[in-house]
Design an enzyme around this catalytic site. Structure first.
Site, PDB file in Angstrom:
ATOM      1  N   GLN A   9      41.148  15.503  12.143  1.00 29.16           N
ATOM      2  CA  GLN A   9      40.665  16.544  13.047  1.00 29.16           C
ATOM      3  C   GLN A   9      41.591  16.678  14.251  1.00 29.16           C
ATOM      4  OE1 GLN A   9      36.472  16.249  13.215  1.00 29.16           O
ATOM      5  NE2 GLN A   9      36.204  17.807  14.763  1.00 29.16           N
ATOM      6  N   SER A  88      41.417   9.197   9.448  1.00 27.86           N
ATOM      7  CA  SER A  88      40.013   9.578   9.593  1.00 27.86           C
ATOM      8  C   SER A  88      39.620  10.586   8.509  1.00 27.86           C
ATOM      9  CB  SER A  88      39.769  10.116  11.003  1.00 27.86           C
ATOM     10  OG  SER A  88      38.395  10.288  11.251  1.00 27.86           O
ATOM     11  N   LEU A  89      39.343  11.839   8.888  1.00 35.19           N
ATOM     12  CA  LEU A  89      39.037  12.891   7.914  1.00 35.19           C
ATOM     13  C   LEU A  89      40.094  12.948   6.803  1.00 35.19           C
ATOM     14  CD1 LEU A  89      37.877  15.705   6.947  1.00 35.19           C
ATOM     15  CD2 LEU A  89      39.388  16.703   8.672  1.00 35.19           C
ATOM     16  N   ARG A 113      29.892  15.430   5.722  1.00 38.72           N
ATOM     17  CA  ARG A 113      30.365  14.558   6.802  1.00 38.72           C
ATOM     18  C   ARG A 113      30.378  15.322   8.127  1.00 38.72           C
ATOM     19  NH1 ARG A 113      35.556  13.170   9.284  1.00 38.72           N
ATOM     20  NH2 ARG A 113      35.865  10.892   9.444  1.00 38.72           N
ATOM     21  N   HIS A 195      33.832   7.155  15.158  1.00 38.51           N
ATOM     22  CA  HIS A 195      34.279   5.790  14.843  1.00 38.51           C
ATOM     23  C   HIS A 195      33.714   4.756  15.821  1.00 38.51           C
ATOM     24  CE1 HIS A 195      36.771   7.359  11.674  1.00 38.51           C
ATOM     25  NE2 HIS A 195      37.220   8.262  12.525  1.00 38.51           N
ATOM     26  N   GLN A 244      33.520   3.973   7.151  1.00 36.99           N
ATOM     27  CA  GLN A 244      34.567   4.586   7.977  1.00 36.99           C
ATOM     28  C   GLN A 244      34.067   5.214   9.280  1.00 36.99           C
ATOM     29  OE1 GLN A 244      36.062   8.384   7.775  1.00 36.99           O
ATOM     30  NE2 GLN A 244      38.103   7.852   7.063  1.00 36.99           N
TER      31      GLN A 244
END
Length: 293
Positions: A9, A88-89, A113, A195, A244
């Site tokens: 992102q 991440s993503l 998500r 996170h 995650q």
């Protein structure tokens, strides 16, 4: 060895994906399939929407995923990764690219998500901050000593760590970090504490969706955010992906491990070139490039 890396992102831009759509029948088909799966014309927002419209989490995450995955698919026979990783993503993009997830399942998970994260953000005000110019160990220590919930969230490269948590705790931590010699400790314009333990409601929701999704044996290892080590077992990949959202992104450690395991060339697949910059800061000798249609 070639390592393919996929952005997260923040890499979105107005007009993203339009070139792919106009220059590849395969890309056109996949974008139209995505519109159908998502139930709205994400292509309209990606190709012609404002930067503000693109910033909505429910749009941003699928948009970056689509740009990355469709670009990888249009590369055809030239797309031959020895290993993959995603920030991440971007881990979801990497899992479609290495055959662990289908395009359809990957997109559905990314959409779920994004919506789960949006809900978690709305339920409790929280934020993130970028800390520059301090060793990780000092940042970790100050987070642990700060009143309230604040944790290391993204280990981006040496001297760049993002922290995540409650608004007041982040503000207190930023002051302490500046006093400890941080070059900068600045709150980021994000909707929540990604996170961190504050994403637990989103993690639970996404974990249920992941549990009901088929994960296949990958055609090359993935270095996952949670462990920073190569993983090839489908069940282990699934388990790591479930963790995650509330665990830190170990990007520095992942790149270091990929280099130790033989990676010499890192190819960024998707919008922007942020990851190439981070790779160079982690390992100066690494070759980097962007994937092109």
């Amino acid at each position: 060895m070639n390592a393919y890396i996929f952005p997260g992102q923040g890499a979105q831009f107005t007009g993203m994906g339009l070139y792919l759509y106009e220059n590849s029948h395969l890309a056109q088909d996949l974008f139209e399939k995505a519109n159908s799966i998502l139930g709205f014309h994400i292509t309209d927002i990606m190709f012609e929407g404002t930067a503000e419209a693109l910033k909505e989490t429910k749009v941003t995450q699928p948009a970056i995923f689509l740009h990355s995955v469709i670009l990888a698919k249009t590369l055809g026979g030239t797309f031959m990764p020895d290993m993959v990783a995603g920030h991440s993503l971007g881990e979801f993009s990497a899992l479609v690219a290495n055959g662990t997830l289908t395009f359809e399942d990957g997109l559905k998970l990314v959409s779920q998500r994004a919506q789960a994260m949006q809900k978690a953000c709305e339920a409790q005000p929280s934020t993130m901050a970028a800390v520059l110019g301090l060793e990780d160990a000092i940042v970790e220590k100050i987070c642990a000593q700060t009143e309230g919930l604040v944790v290391p969230a993204n280990y981006n490269c040496p001297g760049q760590l993002v922290i995540s948590g409650e608004v007041a705790a982040i503000e207190r931590a930023c002051e302490a970090l500046k006093n400890a010699g941080a070059r900068r400790a600045m709150i980021l314009p994000v909707g929540g504490a990604f996170h961190s333990p504050l994403m637990e409601p989103a993690r639970e929701e996404l974990a249920a969706a992941i549990e009901n999704t088929t994960f296949s044996k990958p055609n090359c290892p993935i270095y996952q955010n949670v462990t920073a080590y190569e993983v090839t077992d489908a069940n282990s990949i699934k388990k790591n992906l479930m963790s995650q959202l509330t665990a830190p992104v170990k990007w520095t450690q992942s790149i270091q491990q990929m280099v130790a395991d033989g990676a010499t060339h890192f190819v960024e697949v998707g919008p922007g070139n942020v990851l190439q910059g981070l790779v160079k800061k982690i390992h100066k000798a690494a070759e980097t490039s962007s994937a092109n249609l």
